[in-house]
Design a protein around this motif. Structure first.
Motif, PDB file in Angstrom:
ATOM      1  N   GLU A 102       1.194  -1.263   0.213  1.00 54.22           N
ATOM      2  CA  GLU A 102      -0.095  -0.417   0.029  1.00 54.22           C
ATOM      3  C   GLU A 102       0.797   1.368  -0.090  1.00 54.22           C
ATOM      4  O   GLU A 102       1.774   1.028   0.545  1.00 54.22           O
ATOM      5  N   LEU A 103       0.253   2.363  -1.292  1.00 55.67           N
ATOM      6  CA  LEU A 103       0.902   3.294  -1.062  1.00 55.67           C
ATOM      7  C   LEU A 103       0.747   4.023   0.218  1.00 55.67           C
ATOM      8  O   LEU A 103      -0.763   4.398   0.231  1.00 55.67           O
ATOM      9  N   PRO A 104       1.339   4.856   0.879  1.00 56.45           N
ATOM     10  CA  PRO A 104       1.192   5.869   2.300  1.00 56.45           C
ATOM     11  C   PRO A 104       0.536   6.891   1.691  1.00 56.45           C
ATOM     12  O   PRO A 104       0.870   7.318   0.479  1.00 56.45           O
ATOM     13  N   VAL A 105      -0.587   7.428   1.870  1.00 53.74           N
ATOM     14  CA  VAL A 105      -1.187   8.057   2.002  1.00 53.74           C
ATOM     15  C   VAL A 105      -1.196   9.368   3.260  1.00 53.74           C
ATOM     16  O   VAL A 105      -1.205   8.989   4.326  1.00 53.74           O
ATOM     17  N   VAL A 106      -1.571  10.634   2.971  1.00 52.78           N
ATOM     18  CA  VAL A 106      -1.862  11.887   3.668  1.00 52.78           C
ATOM     19  C   VAL A 106      -2.992  12.013   2.973  1.00 52.78           C
ATOM     20  O   VAL A 106      -2.446  13.100   1.872  1.00 52.78           O
ATOM     21  N   ALA A 107      -3.999  12.603   4.018  1.00 52.35           N
ATOM     22  CA  ALA A 107      -4.963  13.372   3.986  1.00 52.35           C
ATOM     23  C   ALA A 107      -5.002  14.996   4.598  1.00 52.35           C
ATOM     24  O   ALA A 107      -4.573  14.689   6.092  1.00 52.35           O
ATOM     25  N   LEU A 108      -4.606  16.426   3.822  1.00 51.47           N
ATOM     26  CA  LEU A 108      -4.393  17.521   4.343  1.00 51.47           C
ATOM     27  C   LEU A 108      -5.143  17.318   4.931  1.00 51.47           C
ATOM     28  O   LEU A 108      -5.243  18.818   5.231  1.00 51.47           O
TER      29      LEU A 108
END
Length: 422
Positions: A102-108
């Motif tokens: 899984e590609l790391p995701v940052v929700a701003l």
């Protein structure tokens, strides 16, 4: 919301670092946000981030939603295999790497101050003319001055591209290239394409050979533009007809069928017949015009250079076979100003670029000597207290309105960024 807002937030770190984490709850520290290159592939190149105590180096891709990864088909594009972090506003889907991880995701959304979003939304909301019209007067002179220089350079780069392209086609025959683009600008907007085609139909070697005879130059220009067809009553146009037939046979010129030149809604001083006569007079007077233009520096130099005398016939005519009150038909200062703006300055810039030099230091002072263009755009900026005192100002502001304001590129504009900083 648009992605450019998230690009701005990421590039300028307009988020709370303490709240930056992946959707799996891992802490994220940004060492370097990456290079914002605005080209195909990931949005930010060579970023460095620390995710849960593990340092990563690679690219960052930004979307409004995580699912946009699949909407844009990034999963099948090898350019995105090097992405180390997916930055989004809203997380609505997992994104998997080619190896299945899984590609790391940052929700701003949770890390950005809501007031910043409100300022952005107010900035890009449709207004009567441009998004920031109410706040233009608050921009500092320093910000506006630096941004105008960048805008001016961008406009020069755009204008120089067709010049450089034609110079390559003609194997560096800058005199020939100048002739075509001068002809285009002598034709103004309505007849510019016709004049450019006319100039292109005449080999410059022929023009150079015949430049010592003004009537032969007129015959070449009027004939190639299709203005010598039909029956004339006066001796002068009849003579030009005969000369053109002779010159076509002598040089085996290829004749092209062109649309009729536009006279409608032109003041007589801008009639295409008179402009071609003035262009002929210019090349009759100056056999090495390109080199003279390259050496000229001040507006007075160009006013002197373009002070040419047309054939006596045109002092009493604006059109063939239609006599008018006698008047000297010299190029006006305002018309020469247009040539400086639209031909001379771009040519100087293009020639410098061809020599691997990009020196605009002499071009800015030159345009600062020229009066600004008067049009709806410059008038509006002046109304909003933006100084428009020279052609340098008007050229920069035309670039701003047409390439930024019209496309709502507020977050790529120094003025928009300044307002957000406020």
């Amino acid at each position: 919301m648009r992605e450019d807002f998230l690009h701005y937030v990421w590039q300028f770190k307009k988020y709370d670092p303490a709240l930056l984490q992946t959707t799996l709850g891992e802490s994220v520290q940004v060492i370097h946000c990456g290079q914002y290159l605005q080209q195909s592939g990931p949005d930010f190149f060579n970023a460095q981030v620390v995710i849960a105590d593990q340092r990563w180096a690679g690219n960052v891709e930004i979307h409004l939603k995580s699912s946009d990864w699949y909407l844009h088909s990034h999963e099948v594009d090898p350019q995105y295999d090097s992405v180390i972090l997916h930055v989004v506003w809203e997380h609505d889907a997992e994104v998997l790497r080619p190896d299945g991880s899984e590609l790391p995701v940052v929700a701003l959304r949770e890390a950005v101050d809501p007031s910043l979003l409100l300022i952005y939304q107010e900035l890009v909301r449709a207004k009567t003319w441009i998004p920031c019209e109410k706040d233009l007067a608050t921009i500092t002179d320093f910000t506006l001055s630096n941004w105008k220089e960048r805008l001016f350079l961008e406009r020069l780069e755009r204008k120089s591209l067709p010049i450089i392209g034609l110079a390559k086609e003609t194997m560096g025959d800058w005199e020939a290239v100048l002739f075509r683009f001068l002809a285009k600008n002598f034709g103004l907007n309505t007849n510019g394409d016709l004049f450019f085609t006319t100039a292109s139909a005449i080999p410059f070697s022929v023009l150079r050979k015949e430049s010592f005879d003004l009537q032969n130059l007129e015959a070449l220009l009027f004939g190639s533009a299709g203005m010598l067809a039909g029956d004339f009553e006066e001796l002068y146009p009849k003579d030009l007809q005969q000369r053109y037939v002779y010159l076509v046979q002598k040089y085996q010129l290829h004749q092209v069928t062109l649309p009729q030149a536009e006279f409608f809604r032109h003041r007589p001083d801008n009639f295409p017949t008179l402009r071609l006569a003035q262009l002929a007079a210019l090349y009759h007077t100056h056999q090495n015009l390109f080199s003279k233009i390259m050496h000229a520096q001040a507006t007075d130099d160009f006013y002197a250079l373009f002070s040419v005398t047309v054939s006596p016939y045109w002092n009493t005519h604006y059109r063939f076979d239609k006599e008018s009150v006698s008047k000297r038909k010299q190029l006006s200062a305002s018309f020469i100003d247009l040539l400086i703006i639209n031909t001379i300055v771009p040519f100087k810039f293009a020639y410098e670029r061809s020599l691997a030099r990009e020196n605009v230091e002499d071009l800015i002072p030159l345009l600062q000597q020229v009066k600004p263009e008067k049009n709806a755009i410059t008038d509006k900026f002046a109304r909003y207290k933006v100084p428009v005192t020279s052609a340098y100002d008007s050229q920069a502001l035309l670039q701003l309105k047409n390439e930024y304001c019209n496309h709502y590129k507020c977050l790529q504009c120094a003025i928009g960024l300044s307002l957000l900083q406020q």
